[in-house]
Design an enzyme around this catalytic site. Structure first.
Site, PDB file in Angstrom:
ATOM      1  N   ASP A   1       0.826  -1.205   0.000  1.00 53.57           N
ATOM      2  CA  ASP A   1       0.000   0.000   0.000  1.00 53.57           C
ATOM      3  C   ASP A   1       0.863   1.260   0.000  1.00 53.57           C
ATOM      4  O   ASP A   1       0.596   2.218  -0.735  1.00 53.57           O
ATOM      5  CB  ASP A   1      -0.890   0.025   1.251  1.00 53.57           C
ATOM      6  N   ILE A   2       1.880   1.267   0.849  1.00 55.55           N
ATOM      7  CA  ILE A   2       2.731   2.452   0.965  1.00 55.55           C
ATOM      8  C   ILE A   2       3.496   2.689  -0.332  1.00 55.55           C
ATOM      9  O   ILE A   2       3.625   3.823  -0.806  1.00 55.55           O
ATOM     10  CB  ILE A   2       3.693   2.316   2.152  1.00 55.55           C
TER      11      ILE A   2
END
Length: 402
Positions: free
Chosen positions: A174-175
């Site tokens: 996600d990051i």
């Protein structure tokens, strides 16, 4: 010149972002934009909003993921499946500079909110599609949660111990996608400044994390054996690991070259003969004899307290660190000394938050706005679009807004 620098605004002042977002990838990307001065309008479902709001209650009753990713935004709670709700978002997008979405694959296109459709209608718009695996290919419609993408991208295969693969303790996929979406927006805005046109930006979690696989991927692709899982150790450098001290602390140290090994052996281990011993004198030898190398280091540090070990290692010029807990990071003296902590508003009162890592000396401070309640800004946003209180009341009665 100093006076000019002091007057610099935040770089994204005047930029408006509309985001149909959920979970982490898109919200974390748009939070970066908000911190740099953009106005971010977060579009959420009326019945509960971004599902990350319900992940936990750790932040004084709020979800820790949501607090982390959503400060400084305006929350518009509207049902996109209702034509009236969709019309509201389309009107907001028509006046926006950036649109970001990370709905399930195909959902945005069905609503006409995919990047290609929006950029065709609004040539100056920068529109971002964030997906798990991209718009095409056999995985396009596969569900893509962070842990699953960590596995598909091979990150889990190189993380953990020899016996047990583990996922990263943070949502790395996600990051990674969030940060490429963030930088993609900045690049597209820069291009728009010179060409007058925005355009689509596409980011997939798999693409982003596969890029972050870096040297293990290239090592394996080009004929070598991929690096094994080694816990805190390094696959090709020794010593490079955490070692227990007499008071129960864990101290991590890293020897990057043979000169450092000599200093470690002479000044910390008290065994100068190891500097020239052919079993230890080179990194290749130390790696081949990793167990004996680590035993020699571990025996020496076991007689020292954590503070004594760190002091001795620093004096010898050896890279070292404490193996900190989350609580240790929250109280880290370096973060405190550099004044990196602030408070942001929220529905439950002030919450502690870190300054964003991008520092722009000489200009305005980052805009670390409040974490919004669900639908907190719905009425104000609709009024700004020219909607009357009576019209708003009808939409609320019908469940279109909250």
């Amino acid at each position: 010149m100093h006076g000019v620098m002091d007057s610099l605004p935040l770089p994204l002042d005047g930029i408006t972002v509309v985001a149909v977002e959920q979970a982490v990838a898109a919200p974390f990307a748009t939070r970066q934009l908000a911190d740099l001065g953009a106005r971010v309008i977060k579009v959420e479902r009326p019945d509960g909003g971004d599902f990350a709001r319900g992940y936990d209650t750790a932040a004084r009753g709020l979800a820790s993921h949501f607090v982390w990713c959503n400060r400084g935004k305006e929350s518009l709670a509207v049902d996109l499946k209702d034509p009236r709700g969709l019309a509201v978002v389309r009107e907001l997008v028509a006046g926006a500079d950036v649109f970001v979405q990370n709905l399930a694959q195909g959902a945005a296109a069905r609503l006409g909110l995919d990047a290609a459709s929006l950029c065709a209608a609004h040539p100056r718009l920068v529109a971002v599609d964030i997906s798990g695996y991209g718009a095409e290919g056999p995985y396009a419609h596969k569900r893509a949660y962070d842990m699953l993408v960590q596995c598909e991208a091979g990150l889990v295969s190189v993380t953990g111990t020899a016996e047990q693969p583990v996922k990263a303790g943070i949502p790395a996929a996600d990051i990674a996608a969030a940060m490429y979406a963030f930088s993609g927006v900045l690049a597209a805005l820069l291009r728009r400044a010179t060409t007058g046109r925005g355009g689509p930006v596409e980011v997939s979690m798999l693409d982003a994390l596969a890029e972050w696989m870096g040297h293990p991927l290239h090592q394996g692709m080009h004929g070598a054996t991929p690096p094994p899982r080694t816990g805190l150790a390094h696959s090709v450098i020794a010593p490079y690991d955490a070692f227990a001290t007499a008071d129960g602390e864990q101290v991590l140290l890293s020897v990057q070259n043979d000169r450092e090994w000599r200093r470690l052996a002479e000044q910390v281990l008290g065994r100068p003969e190891l500097a020239d011993d052919p079993d230890f004198a080179t990194n290749a030898a130390r790696t081949a004899n990793r167990e004996r190398t680590d035993e020699a280091v571990g025996r020496a540090l076991a007689h020292l307290t954590g503070e004594e070990a760190l002091t001795g290692l620093e004096a010898a010029g050896i890279a070292c660190a404490r193996l900190n807990t989350v609580a240790d990071v929250a109280a880290h003296p370096q973060l405190a000394a550099r004044n990196r902590w602030r408070e942001v508003g929220s529905p439950v009162g002030p919450l502690r938050a870190l300054l964003p890592p991008i520092t722009l000396p000489g200009g305005a401070d980052p805009r670390m706005g409040a974490v919004p309640a669900l639908g907190e800004h719905t009425d104000a946003l609709l009024r700004a679009l020219g909607m009357t209180d009576e019209q708003t009341s009808v939409l609320r009665r019908d469940g279109v807004i909250a």
